[in-house]
Design a protein around this motif. Structure first.
Motif, PDB file in Angstrom:
ATOM      1  N   ARG A  38       1.393  -1.214   0.047  1.00  0.00           N
ATOM      2  CA  ARG A  38      -0.066   0.030  -0.313  1.00  0.00           C
ATOM      3  C   ARG A  38       0.560   1.475   0.023  1.00  0.00           C
ATOM      4  O   ARG A  38       0.244   2.394  -0.026  1.00  0.00           O
ATOM      5  N   SER A  49       1.938   7.098  -0.796  1.00  0.00           N
ATOM      6  CA  SER A  49       0.755   7.423   0.306  1.00  0.00           C
ATOM      7  C   SER A  49       1.420   7.704   1.052  1.00  0.00           C
ATOM      8  O   SER A  49       0.536   8.048   1.926  1.00  0.00           O
ATOM      9  N   SER A 104      -1.656  10.248  -1.212  1.00  0.00           N
ATOM     10  CA  SER A 104      -2.224   9.361  -1.186  1.00  0.00           C
ATOM     11  C   SER A 104      -4.171   9.523  -1.648  1.00  0.00           C
ATOM     12  O   SER A 104      -4.283   9.176  -2.305  1.00  0.00           O
ATOM     13  N   GLU A 105      -3.847  10.958  -1.627  1.00  0.00           N
ATOM     14  CA  GLU A 105      -5.299  11.544  -2.245  1.00  0.00           C
ATOM     15  C   GLU A 105      -5.364  10.630  -3.512  1.00  0.00           C
ATOM     16  O   GLU A 105      -6.347  10.605  -3.918  1.00  0.00           O
ATOM     17  N   ASP A 132      -5.923   7.796  -3.645  1.00  0.00           N
ATOM     18  CA  ASP A 132      -7.322   7.356  -3.289  1.00  0.00           C
ATOM     19  C   ASP A 132      -8.143   7.066  -4.369  1.00  0.00           C
ATOM     20  O   ASP A 132      -9.301   6.605  -4.400  1.00  0.00           O
ATOM     21  N   ASN A 133      -8.111   8.482  -4.773  1.00  0.00           N
ATOM     22  CA  ASN A 133      -8.837   8.628  -5.896  1.00  0.00           C
ATOM     23  C   ASN A 133      -8.828   7.432  -7.366  1.00  0.00           C
ATOM     24  O   ASN A 133     -10.004   7.206  -7.876  1.00  0.00           O
ATOM     25  N   ALA A 183     -10.914   5.042  -6.211  1.00  0.00           N
ATOM     26  CA  ALA A 183     -12.408   4.803  -6.689  1.00  0.00           C
ATOM     27  C   ALA A 183     -13.584   4.801  -7.615  1.00  0.00           C
ATOM     28  O   ALA A 183     -14.390   4.872  -8.023  1.00  0.00           O
ATOM     29  N   PRO A 194      -7.060   1.006  -1.005  1.00  0.00           N
ATOM     30  CA  PRO A 194      -7.595   1.377   0.461  1.00  0.00           C
ATOM     31  C   PRO A 194      -8.567   1.215   0.787  1.00  0.00           C
ATOM     32  O   PRO A 194      -9.410   0.428   0.521  1.00  0.00           O
ATOM     33  N   CYS A 253     -10.583   2.758   2.181  1.00  0.00           N
ATOM     34  CA  CYS A 253     -11.901   3.960   2.001  1.00  0.00           C
ATOM     35  C   CYS A 253     -11.078   5.019   0.770  1.00  0.00           C
ATOM     36  O   CYS A 253     -11.649   6.164   1.240  1.00  0.00           O
ATOM     37  N   PRO A 254     -11.841   4.551   0.028  1.00  0.00           N
ATOM     38  CA  PRO A 254     -11.016   5.829  -1.200  1.00  0.00           C
ATOM     39  C   PRO A 254     -12.573   5.656  -1.760  1.00  0.00           C
ATOM     40  O   PRO A 254     -13.106   5.660  -1.690  1.00  0.00           O
ATOM     41  N   ARG A 255     -12.302   7.022  -2.027  1.00  0.00           N
ATOM     42  CA  ARG A 255     -13.301   8.203  -2.725  1.00  0.00           C
ATOM     43  C   ARG A 255     -12.393   9.534  -3.726  1.00  0.00           C
ATOM     44  O   ARG A 255     -11.896   9.523  -3.480  1.00  0.00           O
ATOM     45  N   SER A 280     -11.759  12.160  -5.613  1.00  0.00           N
ATOM     46  CA  SER A 280     -11.588  13.915  -5.086  1.00  0.00           C
ATOM     47  C   SER A 280     -11.660  14.177  -6.678  1.00  0.00           C
ATOM     48  O   SER A 280     -11.759  14.855  -6.832  1.00  0.00           O
TER      49      SER A 280
END
Length: 303
Positions: A198, A224, A237-238, A241-242, A245, A260, A262-264, A266
Protein backbone atom coordinates in the motif's frame (compact mmCIF):
# COMPACT_ATOMS: atom_id res chain seq x y z
CA UNK A 1 30.06 6.64 -41.57
CA UNK A 2 26.75 8.29 -42.49
CA UNK A 3 27.31 11.94 -43.31
CA UNK A 4 23.97 12.82 -41.66
CA UNK A 5 25.18 11.91 -38.16
CA UNK A 6 24.49 14.69 -35.69
CA UNK A 7 25.10 12.87 -32.41
CA UNK A 8 27.81 10.34 -31.64
CA UNK A 9 28.73 8.58 -28.44
CA UNK A 10 31.99 9.59 -26.81
CA UNK A 11 32.51 6.08 -25.45
CA UNK A 12 33.19 4.41 -28.77
CA UNK A 13 35.31 1.25 -28.19
CA UNK A 14 36.24 1.13 -31.88
CA UNK A 15 37.07 4.80 -32.28
CA UNK A 16 39.65 5.89 -34.82
CA UNK A 17 41.44 9.15 -35.43
CA UNK A 18 38.89 9.96 -38.14
CA UNK A 19 35.93 9.35 -35.82
CA UNK A 20 37.55 11.38 -33.05
CA UNK A 21 37.97 14.22 -35.49
CA UNK A 22 34.28 14.02 -36.35
CA UNK A 23 33.48 14.15 -32.62
CA UNK A 24 35.17 17.52 -32.45
CA UNK A 25 33.29 18.84 -35.45
CA UNK A 26 29.80 17.42 -34.92
CA UNK A 27 27.20 17.91 -32.20
CA UNK A 28 27.07 14.56 -30.46
CA UNK A 29 25.24 12.76 -27.67
CA UNK A 30 27.10 10.51 -25.25
CA UNK A 31 25.55 7.22 -24.21
CA UNK A 32 26.37 6.51 -20.56
CA UNK A 33 26.25 3.31 -18.52
CA UNK A 34 24.33 1.22 -21.03
CA UNK A 35 24.35 -2.56 -20.94
CA UNK A 36 25.60 -4.59 -23.91
CA UNK A 37 23.04 -6.37 -26.01
CA UNK A 38 21.96 -9.76 -24.77
CA UNK A 39 22.36 -13.06 -26.62
CA UNK A 40 18.62 -13.19 -27.35
CA UNK A 41 18.94 -10.23 -29.71
CA UNK A 42 19.66 -10.88 -33.37
CA UNK A 43 19.97 -8.56 -36.32
CA UNK A 44 20.28 -8.78 -40.06
CA UNK A 45 21.57 -5.84 -42.06
CA UNK A 46 21.12 -3.63 -39.01
CA UNK A 47 17.42 -4.47 -38.60
CA UNK A 48 15.74 -6.19 -35.70
CA UNK A 49 14.58 -9.79 -35.90
CA UNK A 50 10.79 -9.82 -35.94
CA UNK A 51 10.41 -12.45 -33.21
CA UNK A 52 10.73 -9.70 -30.62
CA UNK A 53 8.47 -6.60 -30.62
CA UNK A 54 11.37 -4.17 -30.29
CA UNK A 55 14.37 -3.35 -28.09
CA UNK A 56 13.69 -1.31 -24.95
CA UNK A 57 17.23 0.02 -24.36
CA UNK A 58 19.74 2.12 -26.27
CA UNK A 59 22.18 -0.34 -27.86
CA UNK A 60 23.70 1.90 -30.53
CA UNK A 61 26.14 4.64 -29.51
CA UNK A 62 25.23 7.04 -32.34
CA UNK A 63 22.04 8.99 -33.02
CA UNK A 64 20.77 11.72 -35.30
CA UNK A 65 17.85 14.12 -34.78
CA UNK A 66 15.30 14.14 -37.61
CA UNK A 67 12.37 16.20 -36.29
CA UNK A 68 12.58 18.70 -33.43
CA UNK A 69 9.56 19.16 -31.15
CA UNK A 70 7.91 16.17 -32.80
CA UNK A 71 5.67 15.55 -29.78
CA UNK A 72 5.29 17.01 -26.31
CA UNK A 73 4.44 15.95 -22.78
CA UNK A 74 3.54 17.99 -19.74
CA UNK A 75 7.15 19.04 -19.11
CA UNK A 76 9.28 17.90 -22.04
CA UNK A 77 9.67 18.32 -25.76
CA UNK A 78 10.10 15.04 -27.63
CA UNK A 79 12.43 15.12 -30.65
CA UNK A 80 12.34 12.27 -33.16
CA UNK A 81 15.61 10.76 -34.38
CA UNK A 82 17.26 7.54 -35.46
CA UNK A 83 20.22 5.44 -34.40
CA UNK A 84 23.27 5.35 -36.65
CA UNK A 85 25.47 2.25 -36.58
CA UNK A 86 25.34 -0.59 -34.09
CA UNK A 87 22.55 -3.13 -33.69
CA UNK A 88 19.79 -0.50 -33.90
CA UNK A 89 21.07 1.14 -37.08
CA UNK A 90 18.27 3.04 -38.81
CA UNK A 91 15.72 2.45 -36.07
CA UNK A 92 13.90 5.38 -34.53
CA UNK A 93 14.65 6.87 -31.13
CA UNK A 94 13.41 9.89 -29.20
CA UNK A 95 15.35 12.62 -27.39
CA UNK A 96 13.55 14.40 -24.56
CA UNK A 97 14.41 17.78 -23.09
CA UNK A 98 12.70 20.09 -20.63
CA UNK A 99 10.42 22.79 -22.04
CA UNK A 100 11.80 25.19 -19.44
CA UNK A 101 15.24 25.11 -21.05
CA UNK A 102 18.37 23.05 -21.48
CA UNK A 103 19.90 21.23 -18.51
CA UNK A 104 23.55 20.32 -17.99
CA UNK A 105 23.56 17.86 -15.07
CA UNK A 106 22.57 14.19 -15.08
CA UNK A 107 20.81 14.77 -11.76
CA UNK A 108 18.15 16.83 -13.53
CA UNK A 109 16.68 13.56 -14.77
CA UNK A 110 16.96 11.74 -11.43
CA UNK A 111 13.20 11.70 -10.86
CA UNK A 112 12.58 10.15 -14.29
CA UNK A 113 15.17 7.43 -13.74
CA UNK A 114 14.06 6.68 -10.16
CA UNK A 115 10.47 6.32 -11.37
CA UNK A 116 11.47 3.94 -14.17
CA UNK A 117 13.60 1.90 -11.77
CA UNK A 118 10.72 1.49 -9.30
CA UNK A 119 8.30 0.66 -12.09
CA UNK A 120 10.67 -1.99 -13.43
CA UNK A 121 10.85 -3.65 -9.99
CA UNK A 122 7.07 -3.98 -9.90
CA UNK A 123 6.76 -5.12 -13.52
CA UNK A 124 9.42 -7.82 -13.09
CA UNK A 125 7.50 -9.36 -10.19
CA UNK A 126 4.20 -9.04 -12.09
CA UNK A 127 5.71 -10.87 -15.08
CA UNK A 128 7.30 -13.56 -12.91
CA UNK A 129 3.90 -14.34 -11.38
CA UNK A 130 2.33 -14.78 -14.83
CA UNK A 131 -0.39 -12.40 -13.71
CA UNK A 132 -1.62 -11.89 -17.27
CA UNK A 133 -0.82 -15.28 -18.77
CA UNK A 134 2.07 -15.61 -21.20
CA UNK A 135 2.00 -12.01 -22.41
CA UNK A 136 5.00 -10.07 -21.09
CA UNK A 137 5.09 -6.42 -20.06
CA UNK A 138 8.28 -4.55 -20.96
CA UNK A 139 9.41 -1.06 -20.01
CA UNK A 140 11.50 1.34 -22.06
CA UNK A 141 14.74 2.20 -20.26
CA UNK A 142 15.82 5.79 -20.94
CA UNK A 143 19.40 6.95 -20.44
CA UNK A 144 20.98 10.38 -20.01
CA UNK A 145 22.98 11.34 -23.10
CA UNK A 146 24.84 14.57 -23.74
CA UNK A 147 25.89 16.66 -26.69
CA UNK A 148 29.57 16.18 -27.31
CA UNK A 149 30.12 19.70 -28.63
CA UNK A 150 29.46 22.31 -25.91
CA UNK A 151 27.18 25.28 -26.43
CA UNK A 152 28.33 28.91 -26.58
CA UNK A 153 28.92 28.87 -22.81
CA UNK A 154 31.05 25.74 -22.95
CA UNK A 155 28.34 23.51 -21.43
CA UNK A 156 27.09 20.15 -22.69
CA UNK A 157 23.31 19.84 -22.95
CA UNK A 158 21.72 16.72 -21.47
CA UNK A 159 18.81 14.71 -22.86
CA UNK A 160 16.85 11.58 -22.06
CA UNK A 161 17.14 9.14 -24.97
CA UNK A 162 15.23 5.91 -25.54
CA UNK A 163 13.96 3.76 -28.44
CA UNK A 164 10.81 5.07 -30.11
CA UNK A 165 7.79 2.80 -29.82
CA UNK A 166 6.68 1.57 -33.23
CA UNK A 167 3.04 1.18 -34.19
CA UNK A 168 -0.01 2.70 -32.53
CA UNK A 169 0.65 4.54 -29.27
CA UNK A 170 -1.98 3.74 -26.64
CA UNK A 171 -2.93 5.38 -23.35
CA UNK A 172 -4.05 2.54 -21.08
CA UNK A 173 -4.75 4.50 -17.91
CA UNK A 174 -3.83 7.78 -16.22
CA UNK A 175 -2.94 8.94 -12.73
CA UNK A 176 -6.37 10.57 -12.42
CA UNK A 177 -8.30 7.30 -12.81
CA UNK A 178 -8.96 7.19 -16.56
CA UNK A 179 -8.79 3.79 -18.23
CA UNK A 180 -9.29 2.67 -21.83
CA UNK A 181 -10.62 -0.64 -20.54
CA UNK A 182 -7.38 -2.66 -20.82
CA UNK A 183 -7.75 -5.23 -18.02
CA UNK A 184 -4.04 -6.13 -18.07
CA UNK A 185 -2.92 -2.56 -17.34
CA UNK A 186 -5.55 -2.05 -14.64
CA UNK A 187 -4.36 -5.27 -13.03
CA UNK A 188 -0.74 -4.08 -13.15
CA UNK A 189 -1.69 -0.85 -11.38
CA UNK A 190 -3.72 -2.74 -8.76
CA UNK A 191 -0.91 -5.26 -8.26
CA UNK A 192 1.66 -2.48 -7.73
CA UNK A 193 -0.28 -1.13 -4.76
CA UNK A 194 -0.66 -4.61 -3.26
CA UNK A 195 2.95 -5.66 -3.90
CA UNK A 196 4.43 -2.51 -2.32
CA UNK A 197 2.36 -2.88 0.85
CA UNK A 198 0.00 0.00 0.00
CA UNK A 199 2.97 2.37 -0.36
CA UNK A 200 3.06 3.00 -4.12
CA UNK A 201 0.79 2.93 -7.17
CA UNK A 202 2.15 2.44 -10.70
CA UNK A 203 -0.13 4.14 -13.20
CA UNK A 204 -0.31 6.53 -16.17
CA UNK A 205 0.50 3.47 -18.27
CA UNK A 206 1.05 4.09 -21.97
CA UNK A 207 2.89 2.54 -24.88
CA UNK A 208 2.54 -0.17 -27.51
CA UNK A 209 0.58 -3.43 -27.63
CA UNK A 210 2.18 -6.24 -29.66
CA UNK A 211 1.28 -9.87 -30.30
CA UNK A 212 3.27 -11.24 -27.37
CA UNK A 213 4.06 -8.19 -25.24
CA UNK A 214 3.26 -4.69 -24.10
CA UNK A 215 5.98 -2.04 -24.06
CA UNK A 216 5.45 0.89 -21.72
CA UNK A 217 7.13 4.28 -21.44
CA UNK A 218 6.99 7.30 -19.10
CA UNK A 219 5.10 5.69 -16.19
CA UNK A 220 4.00 7.50 -13.05
CA UNK A 221 4.50 6.35 -9.46
CA UNK A 222 2.28 7.81 -6.72
CA UNK A 223 3.37 7.48 -3.07
CA UNK A 224 1.02 7.10 -0.12
CA UNK A 225 3.34 8.99 2.27
CA UNK A 226 2.86 12.20 0.27
CA UNK A 227 6.62 12.61 -0.10
CA UNK A 228 6.26 13.58 -3.80
CA UNK A 229 9.45 11.58 -4.32
CA UNK A 230 8.40 10.71 -7.86
CA UNK A 231 7.86 14.24 -9.10
CA UNK A 232 4.93 16.53 -9.87
CA UNK A 233 2.74 13.72 -11.26
CA UNK A 234 2.94 11.94 -7.88
CA UNK A 235 -0.46 12.94 -6.48
CA UNK A 236 0.16 11.22 -3.17
CA UNK A 237 -2.43 9.45 -1.05
CA UNK A 238 -5.28 11.60 -2.42
CA UNK A 239 -4.35 10.54 -5.95
CA UNK A 240 -4.19 6.86 -4.95
CA UNK A 241 -7.61 7.03 -3.26
CA UNK A 242 -9.05 8.79 -6.31
CA UNK A 243 -7.59 6.15 -8.65
CA UNK A 244 -9.07 3.24 -6.71
CA UNK A 245 -12.44 4.96 -6.31
CA UNK A 246 -12.67 4.81 -10.10
CA UNK A 247 -11.02 1.39 -10.46
CA UNK A 248 -13.06 -1.70 -11.29
CA UNK A 249 -11.31 -5.05 -11.02
CA UNK A 250 -11.24 -6.99 -14.26
CA UNK A 251 -10.18 -10.34 -15.63
CA UNK A 252 -6.62 -10.26 -14.24
CA UNK A 253 -7.10 -8.64 -10.83
CA UNK A 254 -7.04 -11.04 -7.89
CA UNK A 255 -9.37 -10.92 -4.93
CA UNK A 256 -6.54 -11.03 -2.37
CA UNK A 257 -4.87 -7.90 -3.72
CA UNK A 258 -5.20 -5.03 -1.28
CA UNK A 259 -6.93 -1.70 -1.93
CA UNK A 260 -7.21 1.53 0.11
CA UNK A 261 -9.63 1.13 3.01
CA UNK A 262 -12.07 3.89 2.04
CA UNK A 263 -11.16 5.26 -1.40
CA UNK A 264 -13.15 8.22 -2.65
CA UNK A 265 -13.12 10.44 -5.71
CA UNK A 266 -11.27 13.72 -5.19
CA UNK A 267 -13.01 16.93 -6.23
CA UNK A 268 -9.57 18.35 -7.04
CA UNK A 269 -8.66 15.71 -9.62
CA UNK A 270 -10.42 15.73 -12.98
CA UNK A 271 -10.50 12.34 -14.67
CA UNK A 272 -8.54 12.86 -17.88
CA UNK A 273 -6.34 10.92 -20.29
CA UNK A 274 -3.44 13.28 -19.66
CA UNK A 275 -1.06 13.26 -16.69
CA UNK A 276 -2.43 15.30 -13.80
CA UNK A 277 -0.02 17.50 -11.86
CA UNK A 278 0.69 17.83 -8.16
CA UNK A 279 -2.12 19.24 -6.08
CA UNK A 280 0.19 20.92 -3.59
CA UNK A 281 2.04 23.46 -5.73
CA UNK A 282 0.54 26.87 -5.13
CA UNK A 283 -3.03 27.85 -4.39
CA UNK A 284 -3.85 29.56 -7.67
CA UNK A 285 -7.04 28.52 -9.41
CA UNK A 286 -6.28 28.93 -13.10
CA UNK A 287 -4.55 26.07 -14.91
CA UNK A 288 -2.22 28.48 -16.73
CA UNK A 289 -1.07 30.08 -13.47
CA UNK A 290 -0.67 26.68 -11.83
CA UNK A 291 1.54 25.45 -14.68
CA UNK A 292 3.64 28.62 -14.46
CA UNK A 293 4.13 28.04 -10.71
CA UNK A 294 4.94 24.40 -11.36
CA UNK A 295 7.54 25.24 -14.02
CA UNK A 296 9.20 27.69 -11.64
CA UNK A 297 9.38 24.99 -8.96
CA UNK A 298 11.00 22.56 -11.39
CA UNK A 299 13.63 25.14 -12.43
CA UNK A 300 14.41 25.88 -8.77
CA UNK A 301 14.86 22.17 -8.00
CA UNK A 302 17.51 21.87 -10.74
CA UNK A 303 19.73 24.69 -9.47
Amino acid sequence: MDASIQHIGTRDPCSTAAINERKRKLGVIDLTNERKRGPEYSTKNGKRARHTPQETRNLSPFASTDVTKWEEGAFKWVHKGHYVGGPQNGEHCVHKEFKTGSVYENSCFDTDLITVSKAREVIDVFNAGKCCGNKEILLNQPAVWQEFIPDSEGKHKKYLVEPMLEGEFLKFNSNSGYTNGADVMQALSHFSYHHTGRRHLLCDLQGGHYNDAYILTDPVIMSSDNSKKYGPTDLGSEGIDNFFARHRCGLFCRSQWRTPRCPRISEKITCTTGSSMSLTIGTVKSEAARRTRLAAAIIASRR
